[in-house]
Structure formats: structure tokens, C-alpha cells
Design a protein around this motif. Structure first.
Motif, PDB file in Angstrom:
ATOM      1  N   SER A 175      15.729  -4.668   1.841  1.00 30.93           N
ATOM      2  CA  SER A 175      16.289  -3.526   1.129  1.00 30.93           C
ATOM      3  C   SER A 175      16.610  -2.399   2.099  1.00 30.93           C
ATOM      4  N   ARG A 176      17.665  -1.670   1.773  1.00 31.15           N
ATOM      5  CA  ARG A 176      18.034  -0.506   2.573  1.00 31.15           C
ATOM      6  C   ARG A 176      17.416   0.771   2.033  1.00 31.15           C
ATOM      7  N   LEU A 177      16.721   0.677   0.934  1.00 32.74           N
ATOM      8  CA  LEU A 177      16.090   1.851   0.348  1.00 32.74           C
ATOM      9  C   LEU A 177      14.875   2.260   1.166  1.00 32.74           C
ATOM     10  N   LEU A 178      14.653   3.558   1.230  1.00 31.02           N
ATOM     11  CA  LEU A 178      13.489   4.104   1.913  1.00 31.02           C
ATOM     12  C   LEU A 178      12.691   4.904   0.897  1.00 31.02           C
ATOM     13  N   ALA A 179      11.440   4.528   0.708  1.00 29.26           N
ATOM     14  CA  ALA A 179      10.580   5.188  -0.263  1.00 29.26           C
ATOM     15  C   ALA A 179       9.531   6.031   0.454  1.00 29.26           C
ATOM     16  N   GLY A 180       9.310   7.232  -0.028  1.00 25.03           N
ATOM     17  CA  GLY A 180       8.277   8.105   0.519  1.00 25.03           C
ATOM     18  C   GLY A 180       7.176   8.301  -0.507  1.00 25.03           C
ATOM     19  N   PHE A 181       5.973   7.803  -0.193  1.00 27.18           N
ATOM     20  CA  PHE A 181       4.852   7.866  -1.124  1.00 27.18           C
ATOM     21  C   PHE A 181       3.715   8.690  -0.524  1.00 27.18           C
ATOM     22  N   THR A 182       2.952   9.352  -1.374  1.00 30.30           N
ATOM     23  CA  THR A 182       1.802  10.125  -0.923  1.00 30.30           C
ATOM     24  C   THR A 182       0.681   9.168  -0.507  1.00 30.30           C
ATOM     25  N   PRO A 183      -0.269   9.623   0.325  1.00 33.27           N
ATOM     26  CA  PRO A 183      -1.380   8.751   0.726  1.00 33.27           C
ATOM     27  C   PRO A 183      -2.158   8.202  -0.462  1.00 33.27           C
ATOM     28  N   GLU A 184      -2.378   9.029  -1.475  1.00 34.69           N
ATOM     29  CA  GLU A 184      -3.109   8.576  -2.656  1.00 34.69           C
ATOM     30  C   GLU A 184      -2.342   7.481  -3.383  1.00 34.69           C
ATOM     31  N   PHE A 185      -1.024   7.651  -3.523  1.00 32.75           N
ATOM     32  CA  PHE A 185      -0.195   6.680  -4.230  1.00 32.75           C
ATOM     33  C   PHE A 185      -0.178   5.329  -3.509  1.00 32.75           C
ATOM     34  N   MET A 186      -0.217   5.369  -2.162  1.00 34.98           N
ATOM     35  CA  MET A 186      -0.163   4.132  -1.387  1.00 34.98           C
ATOM     36  C   MET A 186      -1.391   3.256  -1.617  1.00 34.98           C
ATOM     37  N   GLY A 187      -2.537   3.865  -1.922  1.00 36.96           N
ATOM     38  CA  GLY A 187      -3.768   3.095  -2.027  1.00 36.96           C
ATOM     39  C   GLY A 187      -4.204   2.782  -3.446  1.00 36.96           C
ATOM     40  N   ARG A 188      -3.362   3.021  -4.442  1.00 36.56           N
ATOM     41  CA  ARG A 188      -3.757   2.825  -5.840  1.00 36.56           C
ATOM     42  C   ARG A 188      -3.035   1.630  -6.453  1.00 36.56           C
ATOM     43  N   ARG A 189      -3.731   0.970  -7.402  1.00 40.22           N
ATOM     44  CA  ARG A 189      -3.083  -0.128  -8.119  1.00 40.22           C
ATOM     45  C   ARG A 189      -2.023   0.392  -9.084  1.00 40.22           C
ATOM     46  N   ASP A 190      -2.228   1.605  -9.607  1.00 37.40           N
ATOM     47  CA  ASP A 190      -1.163   2.236 -10.377  1.00 37.40           C
ATOM     48  C   ASP A 190      -0.317   3.069  -9.416  1.00 37.40           C
ATOM     49  N   GLY A 191       0.130   2.401  -8.361  1.00 36.03           N
ATOM     50  CA  GLY A 191       0.932   3.026  -7.313  1.00 36.03           C
ATOM     51  C   GLY A 191       1.687   1.962  -6.546  1.00 36.03           C
ATOM     52  N   ASP A 192       1.683   2.074  -5.214  1.00 35.48           N
ATOM     53  CA  ASP A 192       2.441   1.142  -4.387  1.00 35.48           C
ATOM     54  C   ASP A 192       1.959  -0.288  -4.556  1.00 35.48           C
ATOM     55  N   ILE A 193       0.654  -0.489  -4.681  1.00 33.43           N
ATOM     56  CA  ILE A 193       0.117  -1.850  -4.847  1.00 33.43           C
ATOM     57  C   ILE A 193       0.650  -2.474  -6.130  1.00 33.43           C
ATOM     58  N   GLY A 194       0.650  -1.701  -7.216  1.00 36.75           N
ATOM     59  CA  GLY A 194       1.163  -2.215  -8.473  1.00 36.75           C
ATOM     60  C   GLY A 194       2.668  -2.461  -8.442  1.00 36.75           C
ATOM     61  N   LEU A 195       3.411  -1.574  -7.778  1.00 35.97           N
ATOM     62  CA  LEU A 195       4.861  -1.765  -7.686  1.00 35.97           C
ATOM     63  C   LEU A 195       5.207  -3.067  -6.971  1.00 35.97           C
ATOM     64  N   ARG A 196       4.451  -3.402  -5.937  1.00 30.83           N
ATOM     65  CA  ARG A 196       4.722  -4.633  -5.189  1.00 30.83           C
ATOM     66  C   ARG A 196       4.261  -5.868  -5.953  1.00 30.83           C
ATOM     67  N   ALA A 197       3.092  -5.766  -6.623  1.00 27.42           N
ATOM     68  CA  ALA A 197       2.542  -6.929  -7.311  1.00 27.42           C
ATOM     69  C   ALA A 197       3.271  -7.231  -8.620  1.00 27.42           C
ATOM     70  N   VAL A 198       3.577  -6.199  -9.396  1.00 23.89           N
ATOM     71  CA  VAL A 198       4.154  -6.401 -10.726  1.00 23.89           C
ATOM     72  C   VAL A 198       5.677  -6.410 -10.686  1.00 23.89           C
ATOM     73  N   TYR A 199       6.251  -5.451  -9.957  1.00 21.08           N
ATOM     74  CA  TYR A 199       7.713  -5.345  -9.909  1.00 21.08           C
ATOM     75  C   TYR A 199       8.331  -6.106  -8.739  1.00 21.08           C
ATOM     76  N   GLY A 200       7.500  -6.591  -7.802  1.00 18.20           N
ATOM     77  CA  GLY A 200       8.036  -7.278  -6.633  1.00 18.20           C
ATOM     78  C   GLY A 200       8.821  -6.352  -5.729  1.00 18.20           C
ATOM     79  N   LEU A 201       8.444  -5.085  -5.690  1.00 21.37           N
ATOM     80  CA  LEU A 201       9.171  -4.107  -4.885  1.00 21.37           C
ATOM     81  C   LEU A 201       9.012  -4.422  -3.402  1.00 21.37           C
ATOM     82  N   ASN A 202      10.128  -4.535  -2.695  1.00 17.09           N
ATOM     83  CA  ASN A 202      10.099  -4.843  -1.266  1.00 17.09           C
ATOM     84  C   ASN A 202      11.012  -3.869  -0.536  1.00 17.09           C
ATOM     85  N   VAL A 203      10.582  -2.627  -0.485  1.00  8.96           N
ATOM     86  CA  VAL A 203      11.343  -1.594   0.218  1.00  8.96           C
ATOM     87  C   VAL A 203      10.473  -1.034   1.326  1.00  8.96           C
ATOM     88  N   ARG A 204      11.115  -0.444   2.297  1.00 17.39           N
ATOM     89  CA  ARG A 204      10.383   0.196   3.377  1.00 17.39           C
ATOM     90  C   ARG A 204       9.744   1.468   2.845  1.00 17.39           C
TER      91      ARG A 204
END
Length: 323
Positions: A175-204
Motif C-alpha cells: 500500500s502507498r498509504l501512510l498511517a500515523g498512530f499514537t503509541p497507545e493506539f499501536m499497542g491496543r487490540r482495539d487499535g492497530d492490532i485489531g485493524l491488522r487482524a480483523v480488517y487485514g490492514l497492511n499499510v505503513r
């Protein structure tokens, strides 16, 4: 430049240089100027006038005297400035995590956000050890002979280039998209972990402070951020909140929090606050925050208008201004 707070300087550089390592390196360079330049001037100015006069008498030009005499004799003082700047920049460098430049600051700010002392120490202790190590290596360079010193100074740019090469290595993202997440969001299941596991998000993704991520996406340095759905900047910057149709995020409700001692002292407060139940949703909170933060309306006036619009405002019984 040294008088400008580091966080403010990083924020000023976002519209000009964007986010990531480039504005961080620029800020660190500017912060290193004062001790290096001041010590260089002091060292050269402190060279014995007799030595300078002897160099002129030997037929040296101004540049020859500078390179072969002044800088050589002033080298210990110059190195003291470089060592000072290095130690300062290691500490300031951790703040670069605020603008998605990575580094040990991610552990520190992530630990602060998650109230995790071990995570804070995981960033703070290596940063302190790194400052001590770099200062020790520079002290060895300062005591080295002229030949060893020249070889080391010649190899130093190559070493720095090699250590920084990971910034330009392929990241493996389609993906060419660039996502900026807060430190808290990166380590939460209702955050980056959930986006990758449930939505299959594969962005930088890059870790960035919530204080600057809105400005970064407004300046088109980011494509996606972990913003707050009630933040007034959503409306100010015309941002769109994505729908969570797979429900990885818990519902968000506005709820008043009152100390038990206060509720015991004023029991009539509970039924008054309960009158707000079901009347404040995400979009309403966004609009109220927007009016306060960007239309510069007073919180008191915004609250009064909201209560009046819902038939909840009552004139104060004591006749004083307010409600």
C-alpha cells in the motif's frame, strides 16, 4: 535556535519538511550549533598570539594557519563542544518520536501513554547508555594521534550513512498509504492490532504524537490517523471518520465522572446530570469542541447554548451570571 523549545521547533518544521527523520535531523542539527560554534570560536580565539605570529612569519596564508595551527591547537576545546552537543542531542532525539521519526522515544512516550514504567525505562535507560557510550568514543578520538584521528574522521561519514540506511530500505508494504498512530493506539487490540487482524490492514505505520498528527494529515504528510471522533479538529480540517462496520472498537459514550465525596455532599447533583443522558453523541461533541477550539467561543457560552437548545437551561436562582 537553542532558545526555542524542542517540541515547538519540531512542530514548526512539519509544514516545511513534513514528518519523519528529515525534520528530526534538521532540528538536532540546529540544537547542536550553539555548543559547537561557541567552543570553536573560544578555542581558536584562545590560541597563543605568539604561535599565530610565528605561523605568519613562516609564510603561511590565513587558511593554512587556520587548518595547520589554529584548529590543531583548538581541537580539545572544539571536541568538548562536540561532546556536549552529542549528549544533548541524544536526549532531545527521543522527542523525535513525536513527529514519527522513531527511535527510543517511542518506548518512552508509549510507556507514558499506557502508564507502563517498564516500557518507559526500556527507552530511557538505553538512551542514557547511548549518550555515555558516544561521549566515551569521542573522548578516545580526542586523545588519538593525528593520523588515527584523520582516518577516524574520514570513516565517520560512512559509518553514519550505514547506520541511517534503514530509513531508505524497502519496507515491504504494497500500500502507498501512510498511517500515523499514537503509541497507545499501536499497542491496543482495539487499535492497530485489531485493524491488522480483523480488517487485514497492511499499510505503513509510523508512531506519532496526537498533538501533531492532525496538523500532519492536514498538511498531507499522512493519509490516515488514529484521531478522536469528538475532536474539533475533525471539522476544522474537514477530516472523515471511517465507519467501523466490523465493530473492533467499543462504543463511545459521554459520561460525567464525579468524586464520591462530592456526590455525598451534593446528592441533588445526580438527577441533574442524568438529564444529559442520551443527549451527547460523537457528532455533537465534535461540534461543541470545534466551537470552543476554533471559533474561540467561551466554554460557558457553548454549554449554555447547548442546554438552551435542549430545554435544559435554567436561570440561576441567586440572580448571578451563569447557570
Amino acid at each position: 535556535m537553542q532558545t526555542i523549545p524542542s517540541i515547538a521547533l519540531l512542530g514548526f518544521l512539519i509544514p516545511i519538511l513534513g514528518i519523519g527523520p528529515i525534520p528530526a535531523i534538521t532540528a538536532l542539527f540546529l540544537y547542536a550549533l550553539l555548543p559547537v560554534i561557541r567552543n570553536t570560536y573560544t578555542g581558536i580565539n584562545g590560541v597563543d598570539p605568539g604561535v599565530k605570529e610565528a605561523a605568519v612569519a613562516m609564510g603561511m596564508t590565513g587558511w593554512q594557519r587556520l587548518i595547520r595551527v589554529d584548529l590543531v591547537l583548538a581541537f580539545p576545546v572544539i571536541m568538548a563542544g562536540i561532546r556536549t552537543a552529542t549528549v544533548i542531542n541524544v536526549g532531545v532525539g527521543t522527542l523525535a518520536a513525536y513527529i514519527a521519526a522513531g527511535g527510543l522515544g517511542e518506548f518512552i512516550f508509549g510507556g507514558i501513554a499506557l502508564n507502563n514504567t517498564n516500557m518507559i525505562l526500556a527507552g530511557a535507560i538505553p538512551a542514557a547508555l547511548l549518550a555515555i557510550l558516544l561521549d566515551f568514543l569521542l573522548s578516545l578520538l580526542q586523545r588519538a594521534g593525528n593520523r588515527s584521528r584523520r582516518v577516524t574522521l574520514g570513516l565517520l561519514p560512512l559509518v553514519l550513512l550505514g547506520l541511517s540506511s534503514f530509513y531508505v530500505l524497502p519496507l515491504g508494504y504494497s500500500s502507498r498509504l501512510l498511517a500515523g498512530f499514537t503509541p497507545e493506539f499501536m499497542g491496543r487490540r482495539d487499535g492497530d492490532i485489531g485493524l491488522r487482524a480483523v480488517y487485514g490492514l497492511n499499510v505503513r505505520t509510523v508512531v506519532i504524537s496526537d498533538a501533531v498528527m492532525y496538523k500532519a494529515i492536514f498538511n498531507k504528510k499522512l493519509d490516515v490517523i488514529s484521531g478522536y471522533s469528538t475532536d474539533g479538529r475533525l471539522k476544522a480540517y474537514d477530516l472523515i471518520t471511517l465507519d467501523d462496520d466490523k465493530k473492533i472498537f467499543p462504543p463511545y459514550y459521554a459520561a460525567p465522572l464525579v468524586r464520591s465525596a462530592t456526590m455525598e455532599k451534593y446528592p441533588e447533583l445526580a438527577p441533574v446530570l442524568n438529564m444529559l443522558a442520551g443527549k451527547i453523541n460523537d457528532s455533537i461533541m465534535t461540534d461543541l469542541n470545534f466551537r470552543v477550539e476554533y471559533l474561540n467561543q467561551s466554554p460557558e457560552q457553548v454549554a449554555r447554548d447547548f442546554l438552551a437548545a435542549h430545554g435544559l437551561y435554567r436561570e440561576p436562582r441567586d440572580g448571578k451570571k451563569g447557570s
